[in-house]
Design a protein around this motif. Structure first.
Motif, PDB file in Angstrom:
ATOM      1  N   LEU A 123       1.049  -1.275   0.002  1.00 38.23           N
ATOM      2  CA  LEU A 123      -0.058   0.000  -0.026  1.00 38.23           C
ATOM      3  C   LEU A 123       0.810   1.325  -0.071  1.00 38.23           C
ATOM      4  N   GLY A 124       2.056   1.064  -0.145  1.00 38.68           N
ATOM      5  CA  GLY A 124       2.926   2.304  -0.037  1.00 38.68           C
ATOM      6  C   GLY A 124       3.414   2.880   1.134  1.00 38.68           C
ATOM      7  N   ARG A 125       2.976   2.270   2.352  1.00 41.53           N
ATOM      8  CA  ARG A 125       3.311   2.926   3.607  1.00 41.53           C
ATOM      9  C   ARG A 125       4.394   2.113   4.242  1.00 41.53           C
ATOM     10  N   ALA A 126       5.483   2.450   3.498  1.00 43.99           N
ATOM     11  CA  ALA A 126       6.884   1.855   4.083  1.00 43.99           C
ATOM     12  C   ALA A 126       7.325   2.526   5.281  1.00 43.99           C
ATOM     13  N   GLY A 127       7.124   3.768   5.490  1.00 37.67           N
ATOM     14  CA  GLY A 127       7.668   4.590   6.616  1.00 37.67           C
ATOM     15  C   GLY A 127       6.901   3.803   7.952  1.00 37.67           C
ATOM     16  N   GLU A 128       5.607   3.548   8.031  1.00 41.24           N
ATOM     17  CA  GLU A 128       4.784   3.067   8.944  1.00 41.24           C
ATOM     18  C   GLU A 128       5.419   1.683   9.065  1.00 41.24           C
ATOM     19  N   ALA A 129       5.470   0.991   8.029  1.00 39.80           N
ATOM     20  CA  ALA A 129       6.083  -0.485   8.230  1.00 39.80           C
ATOM     21  C   ALA A 129       7.679  -0.311   8.889  1.00 39.80           C
ATOM     22  N   ALA A 130       8.480   0.596   8.402  1.00 36.26           N
ATOM     23  CA  ALA A 130       9.687   0.584   9.016  1.00 36.26           C
ATOM     24  C   ALA A 130       9.755   0.864  10.395  1.00 36.26           C
ATOM     25  N   ALA A 131       8.940   1.828  10.924  1.00 36.66           N
ATOM     26  CA  ALA A 131       8.899   2.313  12.133  1.00 36.66           C
ATOM     27  C   ALA A 131       8.532   0.961  13.076  1.00 36.66           C
ATOM     28  N   GLU A 132       7.406   0.357  12.784  1.00 30.92           N
ATOM     29  CA  GLU A 132       7.369  -0.612  13.612  1.00 30.92           C
ATOM     30  C   GLU A 132       8.339  -2.106  13.627  1.00 30.92           C
ATOM     31  N   LEU A 133       8.891  -2.057  12.213  1.00 27.70           N
ATOM     32  CA  LEU A 133       9.813  -3.394  12.155  1.00 27.70           C
ATOM     33  C   LEU A 133      11.245  -3.072  12.802  1.00 27.70           C
ATOM     34  N   GLU A 134      11.535  -1.779  13.178  1.00 30.06           N
ATOM     35  CA  GLU A 134      12.640  -1.343  13.890  1.00 30.06           C
ATOM     36  C   GLU A 134      12.581  -1.770  15.123  1.00 30.06           C
ATOM     37  N   HIS A 135      11.279  -1.921  15.852  1.00 29.08           N
ATOM     38  CA  HIS A 135      11.164  -2.496  17.204  1.00 29.08           C
ATOM     39  C   HIS A 135      10.928  -3.953  17.105  1.00 29.08           C
ATOM     40  N   ILE A 136      10.368  -4.440  16.348  1.00 30.81           N
ATOM     41  CA  ILE A 136       9.965  -5.789  16.159  1.00 30.81           C
ATOM     42  C   ILE A 136      11.182  -6.788  15.684  1.00 30.81           C
ATOM     43  N   ALA A 137      11.773  -6.462  14.690  1.00 32.70           N
ATOM     44  CA  ALA A 137      12.928  -7.452  14.108  1.00 32.70           C
ATOM     45  C   ALA A 137      13.858  -7.660  15.145  1.00 32.70           C
ATOM     46  N   PRO A 138      14.351  -6.887  16.008  1.00 32.43           N
ATOM     47  CA  PRO A 138      15.597  -7.119  17.014  1.00 32.43           C
ATOM     48  C   PRO A 138      15.143  -8.044  17.859  1.00 32.43           C
TER      49      PRO A 138
END
Length: 199
Positions: A167-182
């Motif tokens: 959906l082109g909401r990469a910024g939102e995805a990145a912000a959440e992934l930076e907390h979840i991926a680690p």
């Protein structure tokens, strides 16, 4: 009645939360909820709740708890039956949060529209209140079910991030992934999603 295992174990009736006292009594009901519709023998329940060593009087205690739970669970569509194979909790599966979670995640997997898929996944993820069956951690039946549900939770998160990226909401995805991926250092898909979102 609503049975919740995606976080602290809770039972809610038409008049509000149902009070469940005693770790073993709570464990017995939670185990029956996880295996709803399946007969569990008294011996198996003793082993699941007290371990292989068997505690004196445990079999009688299970019978007592079942009798108490029958009175507590009197509700339309809910019953605790005694069958030849053991005790069976008969309950519409839609009244178990884990079942609704699985159903919605599976349905989202077949939804081609990313907006609708995202909405379905967010509805499912809203049911997640914390580690499943956390108060029973270290007990075999609970650990097995918690491991299975945690894997499904990660899958739901991954599908949600895919939908956000579509959906082109990469910024939102990145912000959440930076907390979840680690928190999941060995999950290659989450890290790949993070790199894609940042790119």
């Amino acid at each position: 009645m609503d049975f919740r295992i995606l976080g602290p174990f809770e039972v809610t009736g038409t008049e509000g939360p149902v009070t469940l006292r005693g770790a073993k009594r709570r464990g017995l009901l939670a185990c029956l909820v996880v295996h709803a519709g399946q007969p569990l023998s008294r011996d198996r329940l003793v082993t699941e709740l007290w371990g292989e060593g068997d505690c004196e009087g445990a079999a009688r205690t299970v019978q007592t708890y079942v009798s108490q739970l029958r009175k507590l669970l009197r509700s339309d569509g809910v019953s605790l039956e005694t069958r030849p194979g053991g005790y069976v909790l008969e309950i519409p599966l839609v009244q178990v949060d884990a079942h609704r979670f699985e159903r919605d995640v599976a349905a989202a997997g077949t939804q081609p529209d990313p907006s609708r898929r995202l909405a379905m996944l967010e509805t499912a993820l809203a049911l997640w209140r914390g580690p499943p069956l956390g108060e029973f951690a270290g007990v075999g039946w609970a650990d097995r079910e918690a491991t299975r549900l945690e894997a499904l939770h990660i899958q739901a998160l991954q599908r949600r991030f895919d939908a956000l990226l579509e959906l082109g909401r990469a910024g939102e995805a990145a912000a959440e992934l930076e907390h979840i991926a680690p928190a999941h250092p060995l999950d290659e898909r989450l890290w790949a999603q993070l790199m894609l979102a940042l790119y």
